[in-house]
Design a protein around this motif. Structure first.
Motif: not given
Length: 125
Positions: A88, A75, A97, A71
Motif C-alpha cells: 500500500t 479505502t 484513488t 470511497l
C-alpha cells in the motif's frame, strides 16, 4: 436485483478488475496468474460499497451512489491489501484513488450526461 442495477454492478466489477489488470501489466507482471490476488481486495470492498450505498436503489447516480461506492472501494481495498500483506505504498494509494474515481464515478457521470442529452432531444428546443 433489477436489470439496471445488475448492469451497473457488472460494470463496476469489470472496471475494478481492469484497474487491477492494468496495474499488474504496468509493473511487468504476468496479468492473469496474479489478477485474482490483486483484484480481490477491491472487489470485496466494491461489494461492501454497494451495500453501504444501497446502490441498487439508484445505481447510475454519480454523486449519491458513485462517490460512496468509490470511497469504500478505495479505502476498503487498501485496508484489505494491508491486512493480506500486499503493498500500500503512497504512490499506489494516489494512483488507485484517482483511477477508481475515474472508473467508478466517471462512467456514471458519462451516463448522466447521455441521459440529459437524450432528454433534451426528446423535449426539443
Amino acid at each position: 436485483m433489477k436489470g439496471r442495477a445488475a448492469v451497473a454492478l457488472v460494470a463496476d466489477a469489470v472496471l475494478v478488475t481492469t484497474f487491477a489488470a492494468v496495474g499488474r501489466a504496468s509493473h511487468e507482471s504476468a496479468v492473469l496468474p496474479g489478477l485474482a490476488q490483486t483484484a480481490w481486495p477491491f472487489l470485496v470492498a466494491l461489494g461492501l460499497g454497494w451495500l453501504l450505498a444501497r446502490a441498487w436503489r439508484d445505481p447510475l447516480a454519480p454523486w449519491r451512489t458513485g462517490t460512496v461506492v468509490w470511497l469504500v472501494t478505495v479505502t476498503g481495498g487498501m485496508l484489505l491489501r494491508a491486512a493480506s500483506g500486499q503493498g500500500t505504498a503512497f504512490a499506489f494509494i494516489v494512483v488507485a484513488t484517482l483511477t477508481l474515481l475515474l472508473f467508478v464515478v466517471g462512467w456514471r457521470l458519462l451516463a448522466a450526461a447521455v441521459r440529459t442529452l437524450r432528454a433534451r432531444r426528446t423535449v426539443g428546443p
